[in-house]
Design an enzyme around this catalytic site. Structure first.
Site, PDB file in Angstrom:
ATOM      1  N   CYS A 238      28.011  -5.186  24.096  1.00 14.91           N
ATOM      2  CA  CYS A 238      26.629  -5.592  24.001  1.00 14.91           C
ATOM      3  C   CYS A 238      26.299  -6.515  25.162  1.00 14.91           C
ATOM      4  CB  CYS A 238      26.386  -6.319  22.681  1.00 14.91           C
ATOM      5  SG  CYS A 238      26.974  -5.393  21.233  1.00 14.91           S
TER       6      CYS A 238
ATOM      7  N   ARG B 121      24.952  -1.662  28.816  1.00 12.04           N
ATOM      8  CA  ARG B 121      26.080  -2.100  28.004  1.00 12.04           C
ATOM      9  C   ARG B 121      25.861  -1.821  26.511  1.00 12.04           C
ATOM     10  NH1 ARG B 121      29.721  -6.326  29.763  1.00 12.04           N
ATOM     11  NH2 ARG B 121      29.655  -6.524  32.020  1.00 12.04           N
TER      12      ARG B 121
ATOM     13  N   TRP C  61      25.272  -2.516  21.122  1.00 15.72           N
ATOM     14  CA  TRP C  61      26.021  -1.289  20.879  1.00 15.72           C
ATOM     15  C   TRP C  61      26.609  -1.433  19.490  1.00 15.72           C
ATOM     16  CZ3 TRP C  61      31.229   0.109  20.064  1.00 15.72           C
ATOM     17  CH2 TRP C  61      31.492   1.469  20.176  1.00 15.72           C
TER      18      TRP C  61
ATOM     19  N   ASN D 195      28.600 -10.683  20.819  1.00 16.26           N
ATOM     20  CA  ASN D 195      29.283  -9.504  21.355  1.00 16.26           C
ATOM     21  C   ASN D 195      30.726  -9.584  20.901  1.00 16.26           C
ATOM     22  OD1 ASN D 195      30.142  -7.310  22.790  1.00 16.26           O
ATOM     23  ND2 ASN D 195      30.014  -8.272  24.798  1.00 16.26           N
ATOM     24  N   GLY D 196      31.249  -8.503  20.312  1.00 13.11           N
ATOM     25  CA  GLY D 196      32.637  -8.494  19.847  1.00 13.11           C
ATOM     26  C   GLY D 196      32.735  -8.010  18.421  1.00 13.11           C
TER      27      GLY D 196
ATOM     28  N   GLU E 149      38.648  14.742  34.091  1.00 10.94           N
ATOM     29  CA  GLU E 149      37.507  13.890  34.399  1.00 10.94           C
ATOM     30  C   GLU E 149      36.210  14.706  34.443  1.00 10.94           C
ATOM     31  OE1 GLU E 149      35.029  10.689  35.746  1.00 10.94           O
ATOM     32  OE2 GLU E 149      36.756  10.924  34.419  1.00 10.94           O
TER      33      GLU E 149
ATOM     34  N   LYS F 135      32.968  13.981  32.060  1.00  7.44           N
ATOM     35  CA  LYS F 135      31.614  13.752  32.553  1.00  7.44           C
ATOM     36  C   LYS F 135      30.608  14.667  31.860  1.00  7.44           C
ATOM     37  CE  LYS F 135      32.156  10.390  35.050  1.00  7.44           C
ATOM     38  NZ  LYS F 135      33.058  10.026  33.971  1.00  7.44           N
TER      39      LYS F 135
ATOM     40  N   GLU G  12      30.125  13.596  28.202  1.00  6.38           N
ATOM     41  CA  GLU G  12      29.495  12.279  28.078  1.00  6.38           C
ATOM     42  C   GLU G  12      27.983  12.345  28.162  1.00  6.38           C
ATOM     43  OE1 GLU G  12      32.026   8.606  29.866  1.00  6.38           O
ATOM     44  OE2 GLU G  12      31.611  10.202  31.295  1.00  6.38           O
TER      45      GLU G  12
ATOM     46  N   HIS H 217      49.076  29.163  26.316  1.00  7.62           N
ATOM     47  CA  HIS H 217      49.708  28.498  25.178  1.00  7.62           C
ATOM     48  C   HIS H 217      48.684  28.035  24.150  1.00  7.62           C
ATOM     49  CE1 HIS H 217      53.644  28.645  27.045  1.00  7.62           C
ATOM     50  NE2 HIS H 217      53.118  28.158  28.159  1.00  7.62           N
TER      51      HIS H 217
ATOM     52  N   LYS I  92      28.597   0.917  28.590  1.00 16.71           N
ATOM     53  CA  LYS I  92      29.325   0.858  29.864  1.00 16.71           C
ATOM     54  C   LYS I  92      30.615   0.062  29.779  1.00 16.71           C
ATOM     55  CE  LYS I  92      29.725   1.559  34.308  1.00 16.71           C
ATOM     56  NZ  LYS I  92      30.021   2.901  34.808  1.00 16.71           N
TER      57      LYS I  92
END
Length: 646
Positions: free
Chosen positions: A2, A27, A91, A126-127, A519, A523, A526, A542, A641
């Site tokens: 946050c 964030r 968040w 935040n936390g 990656e 992307k 996301e 496989h 973020k």
């Protein structure tokens, strides 16, 4: 994850609070809000102090489940003005993204519901508080009424229960009872020109204003970025610190209540200009940051005249520690999360093939929760964009506790906890990265990890003068090579038009390009919300080959390396099952477009550094696919973020 902003001054701080939230919105953007204390006099444009109206002397709050822009409109419509306030963008962890769960949270005292009398405490957090359930039960037994599902409201009521005329002492007593991670900023009804902050496990900074006339305004924030354009004089609070901010003064104390002087918590000048967070001509921050990569790489590699250990010695400040560390280590352990983890996976191929150093890459959030074998001759490398990633910091501290003291941070923030806690550091110069999906931070991490590989190769006697010169030429040419890759954007957009209507995709790579496939898949999922998976191409048969149909595009990273012919065989397996291939191929791979086979030719084969170049068109593919699907590219749902909670 946050964002927190707070201020104490003599003029209206609401605009500063909202502007700070907008800079921190990446964030967390599930909800937002602010609380102000209207009990302090406000200076007018001429500097005259206006009297405080009796009806507006307490705490006032505004909250929204929309974006910060909506909160700005709300406070303007309500005419909220004050010289002291706190603000937050959330968040969600405990409780859904609702107005009731939005910060700031308040306490009205035991036995009192919201609206029955003015709030006594307002708090942003935040936390995660791990013992919130036990504290909630205790406070409910004492008559406190809870209005939300959050762990944060527990802190507000706990501070109220401990308040006896001194907000700092109440906060210190309350934080002593908290288990978990927190950064908080707190206001109290009875102290209109005072704000108290505290941190443990989540970042918090103090910003010092300057005053031409009268007392200076001071600020708190979860990131110095929030204060860009307001102040560049920053004090980074350490674990367990509390900060007492009043009009024109501040005081920092440790968890034991002892005051800390400026030598212990120095004021630093942090250059985070407004231009770093300006969108400019771009549609989204992610697009801007993709196109900033040539400059970011040039900045990250600036001044690298030769491959020497001092590159990782904080630019020579730390008394040649790097010479000793690199001479003593026998292996490397890389700890990271998400995109940074994939950068570490690429580096493993480099470190073992070029430097001959055995390397293990661990997901930081898993590492400390298993029994591992510690080796003091291991170099522990932590990789993070923010340097505040909670899981990676915890993994670093766990490795140190096991006796692995040789540590190196690769990070984009020189003042971060990760850099401060490691023996060595290489600070990348990607600049502020606002888009939640990392782009330029990833490619600059790869550049730093390649430099680390070369330094270790030198330390192990595996880097000849000819090799050093060749690698340096390649590194210096990277920005120009990336510009040529970015020129492929029109071809990538045509691919994105195909992908926009899909719901699943596979990404394939081999060797050091396998993590690039991972990656690329990350992307896409996301920001476009298309389900995508990355696989080593040899693993198709496989299991994943069962999923291949004409409806699932298969992206293949195809450099001209030793594994090319085997990769071509894997591609034939896809075509034989009716799959449609989208191939990023080097010019000399002799892979041509055809039915069910779409090829984009990379401008040049780039040898060991090829993974950096191949990452960029995959970023563009995700970006343009998301744009076509109409998603919120910079702020994808459920994500934020800087991951400062476990």
């Amino acid at each position: 994850m946050c964002g927190i902003v707070g201020a104490v001054g003599t003029t209206d701080v609401v605009g500063v609070l909202v502007q700070g939230l907008q800079r921190l919105e990446y964030r967390g953007y599930d909800s937002c809000g602010l609380a102000v204390h209207q009990g302090a006099p406000l200076a007018d444009a001429a500097g005259r102090m206006a009297p405080v109206e009796a009806a507006a002397r307490g705490l006032a709050r505004a909250r929204s489940t929309a974006r910060v822009a909506e909160l700005r409109a709300q406070v303007q419509a309500e005419g909220l003005r004050a010289a002291t306030g706190i603000a937050h963008t959330r968040w969600a962890t405990h409780g859904a993204p609702t107005t009731a769960n939005a910060h700031p949270h308040v306490s009205h005292g035991p036995g009192v519901r919201a609206g029955e009398r003015p709030a006594r405490v307002a708090l942003v957090h935040n936390g995660i508080i791990e013992n919130h359930e036990a504290l909630r039960a205790e406070l409910q037994a004492r008559g406190y009424v809870f209005e939300s599902q959050t762990d944060t409201e527990v802190i507000a009521h706990l501070i109220d229960s401990l308040y006896d005329g001194d907000l700092l002492e109440a906060v210190r007593a309350a934080t002593a009872r908290l288990h978990g991670a927190y950064a908080i900023a707190v206001l109290h009804h009875d102290e209109p020109q005072r704000l108290v902050g505290a941190r443990a496990g989540s970042p918090l900074v103090l910003g010092l204003g300057t005053a031409a006339d009268g007392p200076a305004a001071h600020y708190v924030a979860s990131d110095a970025l929030a204060l860009a354009g307001v102040t560049d004089r920053i004090v980074f609070l350490a674990e367990g610190d509390l900060v007492d901010v009043a009009l024109g003064r501040y005081r920092i104390v440790g968890a034991d209540g002892r005051a800390l002087d400026s030598a212990a918590r120095p004021v630093r000048t942090v250059q985070v200009g407004s231009q770093d967070v300006a969108l400019g001509p771009y549609r989204h921050y992610m697009q801007k940051e993709i196109f900033e990569q040539p400059r970011a790489l040039a900045d990250t590699l600036e001044g690298v005249a030769g491959i020497v250990p001092e590159l990782f010695d904080d630019h020579g400040i730390r008394s040649r520690a790097a010479w000793r560390v690199f001479a003593e280590i026998d292996r490397v352990l890389i700890l990271a999360c998400g995109t940074s983890h994939y950068a570490g996976c690429v580096a493993r191929y480099w470190l073992e093939a070029i430097a001959g150093v055995p390397t293990v890459v661990e997901i930081a959030s898993e590492y400390r929760y298993r029994t591992s074998v510690a080796d003091p001759r291991t170099l522990v490398v932590v990789v993070s964009q923010s340097g505040e990633t909670a899981d990676t910091l915890a993994a670093l501290r766990h490795a140190q506790a096991l006796g692995m003291r040789q540590t190196l941070a690769i990070c984009n923030v020189a003042t971060s906890a990760m850099v401060r806690e490691c023996e060595l550091a290489y600070v990348t110069r990607a600049g502020a990265e606002i888009g939640v999906a990392s782009t330029k931070a990833f490619t600059t991490q790869l550049a730093a990890l390649f430099l680390l590989t070369l330094v270790l190769a030198q330390a192990k006697g595996r880097l000849t003068a000819e090799d050093e010169a060749r690698h340096l030429r390649a590194l210096r040419h990277l920005p120009a090579a990336l510009q040529a890759v970015l020129a492929l954007e029109p071809q990538v957009i045509r691919w994105a038009e195909d992908f926009a209507g899909k719901e699943h995709a596979l990404f394939l790579g081999r060797g050091p390009h396998y993590p690039i496939a991972l990656e690329g898949a990350l992307k896409l999922k996301e920001i476009s919300y298309i389900h995508a998976e990355g696989y080593p191409a040899g693993e198709l048969k496989h299991g994943p080959l069962a999923l291949v149909t004409g409806a699932m595009p298969v992206v293949t990273v195809a450099p001209n390396d030793a594994l090319l012919e085997k990769l071509k065989s894997n591609m034939q397996e896809v075509r034989a099952r009716g799959g449609v291939l989208y191939v990023l191929a080097d010019a000399d791979t002799r892979i041509a477009s055809g039915e069910g086979l779409h090829v984009i030719r990379m401008p040049e084969h780039y040898g060991d550094l090829s993974p950096i170049l191949h990452a960029v068109p995959l970023q563009l593919l995700a970006y343009h696919t998301a744009c076509l699907r109409g998603t919120d590219v910079d702020k994808p749902r459920n994500l934020a973020k800087s991951v400062t909670v476990e």
